[in-house]
Design a protein around this motif. Structure first.
Motif, PDB file in Angstrom:
ATOM      1  N   GLU A  43       7.643   3.226  -2.235  1.00 13.81           N
ATOM      2  CA  GLU A  43       7.352   2.287  -1.144  1.00 13.81           C
ATOM      3  C   GLU A  43       7.264   0.882  -1.730  1.00 13.81           C
ATOM      4  O   GLU A  43       6.181   0.326  -1.939  1.00 13.81           O
ATOM      5  N   HIS A  44       8.447   0.372  -2.036  1.00 12.33           N
ATOM      6  CA  HIS A  44       8.582  -0.907  -2.744  1.00 12.33           C
ATOM      7  C   HIS A  44       9.918  -1.501  -2.323  1.00 12.33           C
ATOM      8  O   HIS A  44      10.908  -0.781  -2.157  1.00 12.33           O
ATOM      9  N   GLU A  45       9.956  -2.828  -2.198  1.00 13.69           N
ATOM     10  CA  GLU A  45      11.183  -3.478  -1.723  1.00 13.69           C
ATOM     11  C   GLU A  45      12.329  -3.403  -2.726  1.00 13.69           C
ATOM     12  O   GLU A  45      13.485  -3.650  -2.380  1.00 13.69           O
ATOM     13  N   PHE A  81      -0.285  16.490  -3.024  1.00 16.49           N
ATOM     14  CA  PHE A  81       0.023  15.126  -3.419  1.00 16.49           C
ATOM     15  C   PHE A  81      -0.316  14.950  -4.897  1.00 16.49           C
ATOM     16  O   PHE A  81      -1.264  15.555  -5.406  1.00 16.49           O
ATOM     17  N   ILE A  82       0.457  14.112  -5.560  1.00 20.80           N
ATOM     18  CA  ILE A  82       0.140  13.684  -6.915  1.00 20.80           C
ATOM     19  C   ILE A  82      -0.376  12.249  -6.828  1.00 20.80           C
ATOM     20  O   ILE A  82       0.298  11.380  -6.267  1.00 20.80           O
ATOM     21  N   GLY A  83      -1.547  11.979  -7.388  1.00 22.22           N
ATOM     22  CA  GLY A  83      -2.105  10.640  -7.315  1.00 22.22           C
ATOM     23  C   GLY A  83      -2.840  10.391  -6.006  1.00 22.22           C
ATOM     24  O   GLY A  83      -2.972  11.278  -5.144  1.00 22.22           O
ATOM     25  N   ASP A  84      -3.291   9.146  -5.843  1.00 23.29           N
ATOM     26  CA  ASP A  84      -4.139   8.788  -4.703  1.00 23.29           C
ATOM     27  C   ASP A  84      -3.385   8.192  -3.526  1.00 23.29           C
ATOM     28  O   ASP A  84      -3.902   8.167  -2.402  1.00 23.29           O
ATOM     29  N   ASP A  85      -2.178   7.646  -3.749  1.00 24.34           N
ATOM     30  CA  ASP A  85      -1.440   7.007  -2.662  1.00 24.34           C
ATOM     31  C   ASP A  85      -0.954   8.044  -1.648  1.00 24.34           C
ATOM     32  O   ASP A  85      -0.588   9.170  -2.005  1.00 24.34           O
ATOM     33  N   ARG A  86      -0.935   7.637  -0.396  1.00 24.27           N
ATOM     34  CA  ARG A  86      -0.417   8.475   0.674  1.00 24.27           C
ATOM     35  C   ARG A  86       0.718   7.728   1.375  1.00 24.27           C
ATOM     36  O   ARG A  86       0.818   6.499   1.291  1.00 24.27           O
ATOM     37  N   PRO A  87       1.591   8.462   2.063  1.00 27.91           N
ATOM     38  CA  PRO A  87       2.772   7.820   2.646  1.00 27.91           C
ATOM     39  C   PRO A  87       2.445   6.665   3.577  1.00 27.91           C
ATOM     40  O   PRO A  87       1.536   6.758   4.415  1.00 27.91           O
ATOM     41  N   GLY A  88       3.202   5.581   3.394  1.00 23.01           N
ATOM     42  CA  GLY A  88       3.125   4.438   4.284  1.00 23.01           C
ATOM     43  C   GLY A  88       4.498   4.164   4.856  1.00 23.01           C
ATOM     44  O   GLY A  88       5.073   5.029   5.525  1.00 23.01           O
ATOM     45  N   LYS A  89       5.050   3.013   4.545  1.00 23.80           N
ATOM     46  CA  LYS A  89       6.363   2.639   5.069  1.00 23.80           C
ATOM     47  C   LYS A  89       7.318   2.361   3.919  1.00 23.80           C
ATOM     48  O   LYS A  89       7.009   1.600   3.005  1.00 23.80           O
TER      49      LYS A  89
END
Length: 459
Positions: A43-45, A81-89
Motif C-alpha cells: 500500500e504505497h504509491e 496476518f503477518i505484522g500489525d498493518d491491516r488492509p487499507g487502500k
C-alpha cells in the motif's frame, strides 16, 4: 482467521509506508509462521518499483515460501496476518498499454518469473500474451530432462496471473520457436524482456516489420541476483532449482513399503553416466544390499546354463561346443539390429530377473538396490518401490566413452543410440542424480536421497 500457535499454510502481509523499513524482519517472521504461501499487499504509491525489490528480499529471507505480491486492490484468502498493518487502500498505477507479450520457460515458478509476469500485469490493461517454451526450445537448458511438461507450466502461469491480478485475460501458448505470437498478433504494444533477452525483443520487432506489423515497445527488467557456484550462475534461475531437486523425491514411490519385505530401489543410467560409482557408494551404506545385474548376467551366461541353451537356439554360431556364449559375437549381431536385440532381451531379461528375485528373497537387508542399465526397457521399474536414475548430458557421455574406451565419437554415439534417452528414464524415475560436476556434488545428491528415504520407509 488469525492464529499464532501453529504454522499456517497461507498468510497476508500488508506493507505500508510505515512498515516498509521493517520488511526484512517481517519476511523472516513469515518464514517462521507460514509454510506455503505468503500474499503481500504493498500500500504505497511506488508499487511498480517495489515489486522487484520485494521479490528479491523474499528470495533472501523467506525462500521457503511461495510469495505473491498483489497487483489488484483485493484481499486474497488467507489464514493469518503477518505484522500489525491491516488492509487499507492500494494505489494501482495507470497501465500504459493494452496488449503485452512475454515468453519464458516458467519451470518451477520462482521470484524471477513472478517479477517478469508482474511487470506485464502492471503494464497491460487488455490481454497478456505469454509463450511457454517447449520441445527444441528447452533442450539446451541445464537439466532440461527435469523440466515439467508444458501443460503444467502454462497452468502455473495462469494460476499466478489469476492469483495476483484483477482477472487479467491471458493468451498462453506453447512456444516451439523463438517468436510465437509476438510476431503475428497485431494488437501487441509492448514486450517485456530481461537484460539477457533484449536482443530477442529487437528480433521480434524486425520480424514484425517484415510481417507488416507495428513495432512493440521493449520494456526491460533487471534479473534478480543469486549465486549458484555449481552452475556458475549469478541470477535466480530454474536451472538452479532443478539442480537443487537432484536427489529429492520428484514423484511418489511406485509401490509403498511391504511389511516383511525389503524396500527395493532400481538404480539405472545410460552408458558412462556414473551409475556404478553411486552403486559402490550405496553398497557401503548399512542395511543396503546392492545387486549388480551386469555381474549376475555374466554368471547367467555360464557354459551349459539354461540361458546359454536358449541363446544357442535363437542365434546361430554364438555358442561353442562347451556351451560358452561368445558375447562379443552376439553383441555384433544385436547391436545393429533392433529386432534381434529385442529378441535377445526377451531371453535374457526374464532369466536375469529370476536371479535378482532369488537374491531379494534370500537377503535379510531391509533395503535392496538393483543396479541395471536397461532397467526401464525391461519394465522392471514397475516391480520396484522406487527408481533412481543417474544422468549426464549426451555430449558429456560421448566424451567419457571416448576417453574410457578409446572409442571414436561415432562409436560412442552409436552406443548411446542403442539405449533409451535420458528423458525417457527421468520420466519413469522417482529420484534423479546428475554426475556432471565434481564428485562432492554427486555425493551431496546421494546423501540428500539417503536422508529423505527413512521417511518413506515408515509409511
Amino acid at each position: 482467521m488469525d492464529t499464532n500457535d501453529k504454522m499456517n499454510e497461507t498468510a497476508l502481509l500488508v506493507i505500508s509506508r510505515q512498515s516498509l523499513g521493517k520488511l526484512k524482519d517481517l519476511l523472516v517472521l513469515a518464514s517462521k509462521q507460514v509454510h506455503k504461501k505468503l500474499y503481500v499487499r504493498i500500500e504505497h504509491e511506488e508499487l511498480a518499483s517495489l515489486v522487484p525489490q520485494l521479490y528479491m528480499q523474499s528470495s533472501l529471507f523467506c525462500p521457503n515460501l511461495d510469495v505473491r505480491v498483489m497487483l489488484a486492490d483485493r484481499i486474497p484468502e488467507h489464514q493469518k496476518f503477518i505484522g500489525d498493518d491491516r488492509p487499507g487502500k492500494m494505489v494501482i498505477p495507470a497501465k500504459p498499454y493494452h496488449d503485452v507479450v512475454l515468453g519464458g520457460t516458467f519451470d518451477r515458478m520462482h521470484n524471477g518469473h513472478k517479477t517478469l509476469l508482474s511487470r506485464a500485469i502492471l503494464l497491460g490493461s487488455g490481454t497478456l500474451y505469454c509463450g511457454v517454451t517447449d520441445v527444441a526450445m528447452i533442450q539446451k537448458k541445464s537439466l532440461w530432462e527435469l523440466i515439467a511438461p508444458v501443460e503444467e507450466r502454462i497452468e502455473d502461469v495462469q494460476q499466478f496471473v489469476d492469483d495476483v491480478s484483477d482477472n487479467m485475460k491471458c493468451d498462453l501458448f506453447p512456444l516451439d520457436d523463438p517468436f510465437g505470437k509476438s510476431i503475428t498478433a497485431p494488437s501487441l504494444q509492448a514486450i517485456i524482456v530481461s537484460a539477457e533477452t533484449v536482443k530477442g525483443g529487437e528480433a521480434v520487432n524486425t520480424k514484425r516489420k517484415e510481417n507488416g506489423l507495428s513495432p512493440v515497445d521493449i520494456d526491460k527488467i533487471e534479473l534478480l541476483d543469486a549465486e549458484d557456484e555449481v552452475l556458475n550462475e549469478v541470477k535466480i534461475s530454474s536451472s538452479t532449482r532443478r539442480r537443487e531437486a537432484l536427489g529429492s523425491l520428484l514423484r511418489p514411490p511406485t509401490r509403498p513399503p511391504t511389511a516383511g519385505r525389503p524396500y527395493v530401489i532400481g538404480l539405472t543410467g545410460g552408458i558412462a553416466s556414473g551409475k556404478s560409482n553411486i552403486a559402490k557408494y550405496l553398497a557401503d551404506q548399512p542395511d543396503f544390499l546392492v545387486i549388480d545385474c551386469d555381474g549376475l548376467a555374466h554368471d547367467a551366461y555360464s557354459p551349459g546354463s539354461i540361458l546359454s541353451q536358449r541363446i544357442r537356439e535363437a542365434f546361430d554360431g554364438v555358442v561353442d561346443s562347451t556351451g560358452l556364449v561368445d558375447r562379443k559375437k552376439l553383441g555384433a549381431i544385436v547391436f545393429q539390429n533392433p529386432e534381434r536385440r529385442l529378441e535377445l532381451n526377451g531371453i535374457v531379461w526374464p532369466a536375469l530377473m529370476q536371479l535378482v528375485q532369488a537374491k531379494i528373497d534370500a537377503t535379510d537387508r531391509p533395503i535392496v538396490v538393483v543396479e541395471a542399465a536397461a532397467l526401464v526397457e525391461a519394465g522392471w521399474d514397475k516391480e520396484m518401490n522406487e527408481l533412481w536414475t543417474v544422468i549426464v548430458p549426451r555430449a558429456e557421455a560421448v566424451r567419457r566413452v571416448c576417453h574410457r574406451d578409446n572409442a571414436t565419437a561415432e562409436q560412442a554415439e552409436a552406443r548411446l543410440n542403442a539405449q533409451i534417452d535420458n528423458k525417457s528414464r527421468v520420466d519413469a524415475s522417482n529420484v534423479v542424480f546428475c554426475s556432471l560436476w565434481a564428485y562432492e556434488e554427486t555425493r551431496r545428491q546421494v546423501e540428500r536421497a539417503l536422508n529423505q528415504l527413512p521417511l518413506r520407509l515408515k509409511q
